[in-house]
Design an enzyme around this catalytic site. Structure first.
Site, PDB file in Angstrom:
ATOM      1  N   CYS A  35      -0.726  -2.119   7.438  1.00  0.00           N
ATOM      2  CA  CYS A  35       0.451  -1.844   6.594  1.00  0.00           C
ATOM      3  C   CYS A  35       0.803  -0.365   6.574  1.00  0.00           C
ATOM      4  CB  CYS A  35       0.221  -2.336   5.167  1.00  0.00           C
ATOM      5  SG  CYS A  35      -1.117  -1.481   4.321  1.00  0.00           S
ATOM      6  N   CYS A 104      -4.856  -4.496  -0.868  1.00  0.00           N
ATOM      7  CA  CYS A 104      -4.510  -3.229  -1.534  1.00  0.00           C
ATOM      8  C   CYS A 104      -5.625  -2.824  -2.496  1.00  0.00           C
ATOM      9  CB  CYS A 104      -3.188  -3.362  -2.284  1.00  0.00           C
ATOM     10  SG  CYS A 104      -1.877  -4.166  -1.342  1.00  0.00           S
TER      11      CYS A 104
HETATM   12 FE1  FES Z   1      -1.198  -2.450   2.378  1.00  0.00          FE
HETATM   13 FE2  FES Z   1      -0.497  -2.555  -0.130  1.00  0.00          FE
HETATM   14  S1  FES Z   1       0.517  -3.483   1.563  1.00  0.00           S
HETATM   15  S2  FES Z   1      -2.127  -1.417   0.716  1.00  0.00           S
END
Ligand code: FES
Length: 136
Positions: A35, A104
């Protein structure tokens, strides 16, 4: 049902413990390659107690809420408790995260672990230096 709990939204909108600690005793930075989010945790430790914990997070709402909650959970607590912190404890304290956002919270746990590794590394380096002075 809303995607995010009220607690997640609160910690995202009003994050606690943001910023840098100058001369931190431990600093840990981690990132998620998929991400692209990056999290940096700073710790001030005195007598094995985490006196202050701050963070800088370049990431999604869940990453910011997780950093905020994780720093709240370890502040004024013994180092041993911070070492034992799980991402599940962060998720529970936030009243849950959507399944695709659980990573996360893992980032927050890993950033704290890295900051503590840094702290112990500095401790070891200081201990080695003291030993050298004593021998010379
Ligand atoms: Fe990767 Fe939140 S989407 S840390």
């Amino acid at each position: 049902m809303a995607l995010y709990s009220e607690k997640v939204m609160d910690h995202f909108r009003n994050p606690r413990n943001t910023g840098v600690i100058e001369n931190a005793d431990g600093v840990g930075e981690v990132g998620n390659a998929k991400c692209g989010d990056i999290m940096k945790i700073y710790l001030k430790i005195e007598d094995d107690i985490i006196e202050d914990a701050r963070f800088e997070t370049f990431g999604c709402a869940s990453a910011i809420a997780s950093s905020s909650m994780a720093t709240e959970l370890i502040k004024k607590r013994p180092v041993s408790e911070a070492l034992a912190l799980t991402n599940q404890a962060v998720v529970e304290a936030l009243d849950g995260l959507p399944a695709h956002k659980v990573h996360c919270s893992v980032l927050a746990k890993e950033a704290i672990e890295k900051a503590l590794q840094d702290y112990y590394g500095k401790q070891d380096a200081a201990d080695c230096q003291i030993q050298k002075w004593r021998r010379s």
